[in-house]
Design an enzyme around this catalytic site. Structure first.
Site, PDB file in Angstrom:
ATOM      1  N   HIS A   1       6.027  -7.369   2.082  1.00 31.52           N
ATOM      2  CA  HIS A   1       5.067  -7.567   1.000  1.00 31.52           C
ATOM      3  C   HIS A   1       4.882  -9.070   0.767  1.00 31.52           C
ATOM      4  O   HIS A   1       5.848  -9.847   0.847  1.00 31.52           O
ATOM      5  CB  HIS A   1       5.559  -6.880  -0.281  1.00 31.52           C
ATOM      6  CG  HIS A   1       4.499  -6.837  -1.333  1.00 31.52           C
ATOM      7  ND1 HIS A   1       4.211  -7.921  -2.126  1.00 31.52           N
ATOM      8  CD2 HIS A   1       3.627  -5.868  -1.677  1.00 31.52           C
ATOM      9  CE1 HIS A   1       3.198  -7.610  -2.924  1.00 31.52           C
ATOM     10  NE2 HIS A   1       2.830  -6.363  -2.682  1.00 31.52           N
TER      11      HIS A   1
ATOM     12  N   GLU B   1      -3.136  -6.149   3.122  1.00 26.63           N
ATOM     13  CA  GLU B   1      -3.172  -6.672   1.753  1.00 26.63           C
ATOM     14  C   GLU B   1      -3.490  -8.165   1.776  1.00 26.63           C
ATOM     15  O   GLU B   1      -2.580  -8.994   1.871  1.00 26.63           O
ATOM     16  CB  GLU B   1      -1.808  -6.490   1.087  1.00 26.63           C
ATOM     17  CG  GLU B   1      -1.415  -5.057   0.868  1.00 26.63           C
ATOM     18  CD  GLU B   1      -0.557  -4.929  -0.386  1.00 26.63           C
ATOM     19  OE1 GLU B   1      -0.974  -4.204  -1.295  1.00 26.63           O
ATOM     20  OE2 GLU B   1       0.489  -5.583  -0.464  1.00 26.63           O
TER      21      GLU B   1
HETATM   22  P1  PGA Z   1      -2.338  -5.053  -7.107  1.00 24.82           P
HETATM   23  O1  PGA Z   1      -1.072  -5.166  -6.140  1.00 24.82           O
HETATM   24  O2  PGA Z   1      -2.881  -3.642  -6.952  1.00 24.82           O
HETATM   25  O3  PGA Z   1      -1.809  -5.329  -8.450  1.00 24.82           O
HETATM   26  O4  PGA Z   1      -3.332  -6.073  -6.633  1.00 24.82           O
HETATM   27  C1  PGA Z   1      -1.092  -4.628  -4.858  1.00 24.82           C
HETATM   28  C2  PGA Z   1       0.166  -5.017  -4.139  1.00 24.82           C
HETATM   29  O5  PGA Z   1       0.611  -6.175  -4.285  1.00 24.82           O
HETATM   30  O6  PGA Z   1       0.791  -4.195  -3.449  1.00 24.82           O
END
Ligand code: PGA
Length: 247
Positions: A91, A161
């Site tokens: 992450h 992401e």
């Molecule tokens: P968010 O986070 O939906 O708050 O943008 C997503 C993540 O970091 O997995």
């Protein structure tokens, strides 16, 4: 459709955790969407005990080590023994705290060795005009999957992401077309390093400011197999609306 609910460090009391879990169970039963909850480590066992629902659980992160004299570390084995089936690995919030591609690769191996399905997060910090971000994403994918066997690679989940889109409102999320292009690119890289039909079955999720306002468009137009959701997953109303509009 898979929705991974990343509670980050937002949820700190058992009562709230139980309520969100109860909601997830109702939503999973109603929508048939596969819901995976990633609670903070100390709340995991509370929720997994006697869980007979389809809702599954993930570690938010795992140790790169196998245990021993590492104060504060939580290993893949600990998570597996407490009922987690998945582990978020790489992450961006962990990468920004020091997880290099090499560390991420170690964690991928630890997860797989303990039977946890890794949810590998990849994402560029920014987009540049000469598309260097594509090389960056390729490197994140290749380095994380390199130590795994072909069979193990085919059993992972990938989450795209973009770091610049995390923690905003729906307007700050990546656009549907950009997500679609990136998912195709990720699929191309996966097919290169996992030859054969197996790579086509690897779920590729999108994460970064998924909210009720954009979930339907992204779900229907981007080719994503699901979402990794942060802030909107810890608010019952938002989470419920988001899941319902992702069908
Ligand atoms: P968010 O986070 O939906 O708050 O943008 C997503 C993540 O970091 O997995």
């Amino acid at each position: 459709m898979i929705i991974v609910s990343n509670w980050k460090a937002y949820v700190d009391d058992p009562g709230r955790a139980r309520k969100l879990f109860a909601l997830a169970k109702r939503l999973a039963a109603k929508t048939k969407i596969a819901i995976v909850l990633a609670p903070p480590a100390p709340l995991l066992a509370l929720l997994t005990t006697k869980n007979r629902s389809t809702v599954a659980f993930a570690a938010q992160d795992i140790s790169a080590g196998a245990g021993g004299a590492y104060t504060g570390e939580v290993t893949a084995q600990m998570y597996a023994s407490q009922g987690a089936r998945y582990a978020i690995v790489g992450h961006s919030e962990r990468r920004s705290m020091g997880d290099t591609n090499a560390v991420v690769a170690e964690k991928m191996q630890r997860a797989v060795a303990r039977g946890l399905t890794p949810i590998l997060c990849v994402g560029e910090r920014e987009r540049d005009e000469s598309a260097r971000y594509l090389t960056f994403i390729r490197e994140e994918l290749v380095s994380a999957l390199a130590p795994l066997s072909q069979k193990e690679r085919a059993a992972v989940v990938v989450a795209y992401e973009p770091v610049w889109a995390i923690g905003k409102t729906a307007a700050g999320a990546a656009g549907v077309v950009d997500i679609q292009e990136m998912i195709l690119f990720i699929r191309k890289v996966l097919s290169e390093i996992t030859p054969g039909k197996a790579s086509a079955r690897i779920p590729v999720l999108y994460g970064g400011s998924v909210e009720p306002a954009n979930a339907r468009d992204i779900a229907s137009g981007s080719g994503a197999d699901g979402f990794l959701v942060g802030h909107a997953s810890v608010d019952p109303e938002s989470f419920s609306a988001l899941v319902r509009s992702s069908i």
